[in-house]
Design a protein around this motif. Structure first.
Motif, PDB file in Angstrom:
ATOM      1  N   PHE A   1     -27.018 -50.716   4.124  1.00 22.06           N
ATOM      2  CA  PHE A   1     -27.381 -50.247   2.788  1.00 22.06           C
ATOM      3  C   PHE A   1     -27.824 -51.440   1.924  1.00 22.06           C
ATOM      4  N   ILE A   2     -27.018 -52.484   1.898  1.00 27.37           N
ATOM      5  CA  ILE A   2     -27.344 -53.667   1.085  1.00 27.37           C
ATOM      6  C   ILE A   2     -28.613 -54.339   1.602  1.00 27.37           C
ATOM      7  N   ALA A   3     -28.759 -54.408   2.931  1.00 26.09           N
ATOM      8  CA  ALA A   3     -29.964 -55.015   3.506  1.00 26.09           C
ATOM      9  C   ALA A   3     -31.205 -54.224   3.111  1.00 26.09           C
ATOM     10  N   TYR A   4     -31.109 -52.907   3.141  1.00 27.64           N
ATOM     11  CA  TYR A   4     -32.234 -52.061   2.722  1.00 27.64           C
ATOM     12  C   TYR A   4     -32.573 -52.304   1.250  1.00 27.64           C
ATOM     13  N   MET A   5     -31.541 -52.366   0.404  1.00 30.94           N
ATOM     14  CA  MET A   5     -31.765 -52.582  -1.019  1.00 30.94           C
ATOM     15  C   MET A   5     -32.389 -53.960  -1.276  1.00 30.94           C
ATOM     16  N   ASP A   6     -31.938 -54.967  -0.557  1.00 31.41           N
ATOM     17  CA  ASP A   6     -32.493 -56.319  -0.733  1.00 31.41           C
ATOM     18  C   ASP A   6     -33.955 -56.365  -0.302  1.00 31.41           C
TER      19      ASP A   6
ATOM     20  N   GLU B   1     -22.165 -48.037 -14.836  1.00 31.62           N
ATOM     21  CA  GLU B   1     -21.472 -47.388 -15.953  1.00 31.62           C
ATOM     22  C   GLU B   1     -20.260 -46.604 -15.472  1.00 31.62           C
ATOM     23  N   ALA B   2     -20.393 -45.916 -14.341  1.00 28.11           N
ATOM     24  CA  ALA B   2     -19.258 -45.157 -13.804  1.00 28.11           C
ATOM     25  C   ALA B   2     -18.103 -46.090 -13.471  1.00 28.11           C
ATOM     26  N   GLU B   3     -18.415 -47.252 -12.887  1.00 27.78           N
ATOM     27  CA  GLU B   3     -17.378 -48.236 -12.568  1.00 27.78           C
ATOM     28  C   GLU B   3     -16.706 -48.731 -13.847  1.00 27.78           C
ATOM     29  N   LYS B   4     -17.512 -48.969 -14.873  1.00 26.80           N
ATOM     30  CA  LYS B   4     -16.976 -49.442 -16.147  1.00 26.80           C
ATOM     31  C   LYS B   4     -16.007 -48.423 -16.742  1.00 26.80           C
ATOM     32  N   HIS B   5     -16.308 -47.136 -16.575  1.00 25.01           N
ATOM     33  CA  HIS B   5     -15.473 -46.077 -17.139  1.00 25.01           C
ATOM     34  C   HIS B   5     -14.446 -45.550 -16.148  1.00 25.01           C
ATOM     35  N   LYS B   6     -14.383 -46.204 -14.976  1.00 26.27           N
ATOM     36  CA  LYS B   6     -13.380 -45.851 -13.966  1.00 26.27           C
ATOM     37  C   LYS B   6     -13.404 -44.363 -13.618  1.00 26.27           C
ATOM     38  N   THR B   7     -14.608 -43.857 -13.332  1.00 27.64           N
ATOM     39  CA  THR B   7     -14.757 -42.455 -12.957  1.00 27.64           C
ATOM     40  C   THR B   7     -15.569 -42.341 -11.677  1.00 27.64           C
ATOM     41  N   LYS B   8     -15.179 -41.406 -10.819  1.00 23.56           N
ATOM     42  CA  LYS B   8     -15.944 -41.102  -9.612  1.00 23.56           C
ATOM     43  C   LYS B   8     -16.822 -39.870  -9.815  1.00 23.56           C
TER      44      LYS B   8
ATOM     45  N   PHE C   1     -17.575 -49.619  -4.375  1.00 26.38           N
ATOM     46  CA  PHE C   1     -17.596 -48.508  -5.328  1.00 26.38           C
ATOM     47  C   PHE C   1     -19.025 -48.133  -5.677  1.00 26.38           C
ATOM     48  N   ARG C   2     -19.844 -49.133  -6.014  1.00 22.16           N
ATOM     49  CA  ARG C   2     -21.215 -48.847  -6.442  1.00 22.16           C
ATOM     50  C   ARG C   2     -22.041 -48.239  -5.311  1.00 22.16           C
ATOM     51  N   ILE C   3     -21.852 -48.738  -4.102  1.00 23.38           N
ATOM     52  CA  ILE C   3     -22.578 -48.175  -2.965  1.00 23.38           C
ATOM     53  C   ILE C   3     -22.197 -46.709  -2.774  1.00 23.38           C
ATOM     54  N   ARG C   4     -20.893 -46.443  -2.782  1.00 31.53           N
ATOM     55  CA  ARG C   4     -20.421 -45.069  -2.578  1.00 31.53           C
ATOM     56  C   ARG C   4     -20.927 -44.152  -3.696  1.00 31.53           C
ATOM     57  N   TYR C   5     -20.931 -44.652  -4.918  1.00 31.12           N
ATOM     58  CA  TYR C   5     -21.356 -43.829  -6.048  1.00 31.12           C
ATOM     59  C   TYR C   5     -22.850 -43.507  -5.955  1.00 31.12           C
TER      60      TYR C   5
ATOM     61  N   GLU D   1     -40.235 -45.815  -8.977  1.00 30.40           N
ATOM     62  CA  GLU D   1     -38.987 -45.540  -9.690  1.00 30.40           C
ATOM     63  C   GLU D   1     -38.869 -44.059 -10.030  1.00 30.40           C
ATOM     64  N   TRP D   2     -39.983 -43.430 -10.366  1.00 32.96           N
ATOM     65  CA  TRP D   2     -39.968 -41.997 -10.677  1.00 32.96           C
ATOM     66  C   TRP D   2     -39.554 -41.186  -9.452  1.00 32.96           C
ATOM     67  N   LYS D   3     -40.044 -41.564  -8.265  1.00 34.16           N
ATOM     68  CA  LYS D   3     -39.769 -40.775  -7.065  1.00 34.16           C
ATOM     69  C   LYS D   3     -38.421 -41.100  -6.430  1.00 34.16           C
ATOM     70  N   TYR D   4     -37.969 -42.362  -6.525  1.00 31.68           N
ATOM     71  CA  TYR D   4     -36.799 -42.780  -5.752  1.00 31.68           C
ATOM     72  C   TYR D   4     -35.603 -43.197  -6.601  1.00 31.68           C
ATOM     73  N   GLN D   5     -35.782 -43.435  -7.892  1.00 28.40           N
ATOM     74  CA  GLN D   5     -34.685 -43.571  -8.863  1.00 28.40           C
ATOM     75  C   GLN D   5     -33.711 -44.712  -8.585  1.00 28.40           C
ATOM     76  N   VAL D   6     -34.143 -45.774  -7.924  1.00 33.27           N
ATOM     77  CA  VAL D   6     -33.203 -46.822  -7.512  1.00 33.27           C
ATOM     78  C   VAL D   6     -32.560 -47.504  -8.717  1.00 33.27           C
ATOM     79  N   GLU D   7     -33.354 -47.898  -9.701  1.00 32.75           N
ATOM     80  CA  GLU D   7     -32.803 -48.578 -10.880  1.00 32.75           C
ATOM     81  C   GLU D   7     -31.899 -47.643 -11.678  1.00 32.75           C
ATOM     82  N   LEU D   8     -32.329 -46.407 -11.851  1.00 37.04           N
ATOM     83  CA  LEU D   8     -31.536 -45.439 -12.621  1.00 37.04           C
ATOM     84  C   LEU D   8     -30.175 -45.219 -11.980  1.00 37.04           C
ATOM     85  N   PHE D   9     -30.149 -44.967 -10.684  1.00 33.60           N
ATOM     86  CA  PHE D   9     -28.884 -44.628 -10.043  1.00 33.60           C
ATOM     87  C   PHE D   9     -27.964 -45.846  -9.945  1.00 33.60           C
ATOM     88  N   TYR D  10     -28.535 -47.039  -9.805  1.00 36.14           N
ATOM     89  CA  TYR D  10     -27.696 -48.240  -9.812  1.00 36.14           C
ATOM     90  C   TYR D  10     -27.017 -48.401 -11.178  1.00 36.14           C
TER      91      TYR D  10
END
Length: 345
Positions: A155-160, A205-212, A324-328, A191-200
């Motif tokens: 996953f990380i290799a693909y993102m890099d 934010e989810a990690e900051k608010h401690k929510t899954k 956490f971020r990968i799973r989210y 970005e419109w089709k694959y949303q990588v920046e948005l979902f990251y």
């Protein structure tokens, strides 16, 4: 001020004024009416670029008869057309509209076989991108959601690898006018089709608010196809949220706002979509601004607009992946991407 500023920007501003005489709601964060105008203009220029692009055979775009490249293009074309045909059927079912551009060229006749599929340079770029960048295909077929299919390390290799590709396009934003136009439209589409920046950013934010929890409705307002009621016409329009440039500013609101506060943002979005619907319908049927851009607005003005109002490098931030971020992010893709039959290639 440029010619574009005196004509098209002012034209859109005047049309927007017709919809928002009371601007109190639109003084709220996260973005304003000028940002809406810029989003509309981006789409007009994108349509103009598509209209002006020369279409030629895949072979002519490829510039080579090498067997490996020919086979790659054939697979990529079949893969992309599978999903375009599904999109055509979905739009027809939900809106009754036939978007014939999504259908394949007819190559069954002798003339068709001689001409082959005709696509633009940008379309050929998109074919190569989904073929060459593993992350994108993994998103489309939802393998990105399954840790058994794609481990965290992969996953990380693909993102890099994807980020290196994006960095190349960002570098083109410092180039000449044609580079700026091409790279802006390419970055927007990715970005419109694959949303990588948005979902990251959602994961951060989810990690900051401690929510899954995945707030599907709120995230969907930023990226999904939405049914919007148009009360004046007693109808519902189906539209996609394409506010790529400004939506990251809304992500904190997704996780922080109480229902009443979020309802104000949702109302603002719906008003934006309805205004955009009417303005674009007026443009298409009365003036055809994409055609006007092709015939009357020099492409240097397109690039000038992108440099001054739509510099997409602003949406890209360094990423620090953890479990956490990968799973989210996996879970967002799982929730947001439709289940579709896989292509048989």
């Amino acid at each position: 001020m440029s010619t574009l500023g005196y004509t098209i920007t002012e034209f859109i501003d005047n049309r927007i004024d017709n919809f928002f005489s009371n601007r109190e709601l639109y003084k709220l964060s996260p973005f304003n009416l000028e940002d809406l105008r810029d989003c509309i203009l981006l789409e007009i220029i994108k349509d103009a670029y598509d209209e002006a692009e020369k279409k030629q055979s895949i072979r002519a775009n490829r510039g080579s008869d090498a067997d490996d490249l020919r086979m790659r293009d054939s697979r990529s074309m079949k893969y992309a057309q599978h999903y375009r045909s599904l999109q055509y059927e979905h739009i027809l079912e939900t809106t009754g509209a036939e978007v014939k551009e999504l259908l394949p060229d007819d190559v069954s006749t002798m003339d068709g076989k001689l001409d082959g599929h005709k696509i633009s340079g940008m379309q050929y770029f998109e074919l190569n991108t989904i073929s060459d960048i593993p992350l994108l295909k993994a998103i489309v077929n939802k393998r990105i959601c399954d840790v058994k299919s794609i481990s965290n390390d992969v996953f990380i290799a693909y993102m890099d690898e994807y980020q290196k590709f994006i960095d190349g396009l960002i570098g083109m934003l410092d180039g000449d006018d044609e580079d700026v136009i091409f790279s802006t439209i390419a970055l927007f589409t990715l970005e419109w089709k694959y949303q990588v920046e948005l979902f990251y950013q959602c994961a951060v934010e989810a990690e900051k608010h401690k929510t899954k929890e995945i707030p599907i409705e709120r995230i969907g307002l930023l990226c999904a196809e939405l049914p919007i009621p148009v009360h004046a016409e007693c109808t519902i329009i189906h539209t996609e949220s394409r506010f790529v440039m400004h939506r990251l500013e809304i992500v904190p609101h997704v996780y922080e706002d109480k229902d009443q506060e979020w309802d104000e943002i949702k109302e603002k979005f719906f008003e934006y979509f309805i205004a955009k619907y009417y303005i674009e319908r007026e443009i298409v049927h009365k003036w055809s601004l994409p055609e006007y851009f092709v015939t009357h607005i020099d492409r240097s003005k397109w690039a000038e607009f992108f440099r001054e109002h739509y510099d997409l490098r602003k949406i890209y931030k360094p990423k620090e992946w953890n479990n956490f971020r990968i799973r989210y992010v996996r879970n967002i893709y799982k929730a947001m991407i439709k289940e579709m039959p896989k292509p048989k290639l």
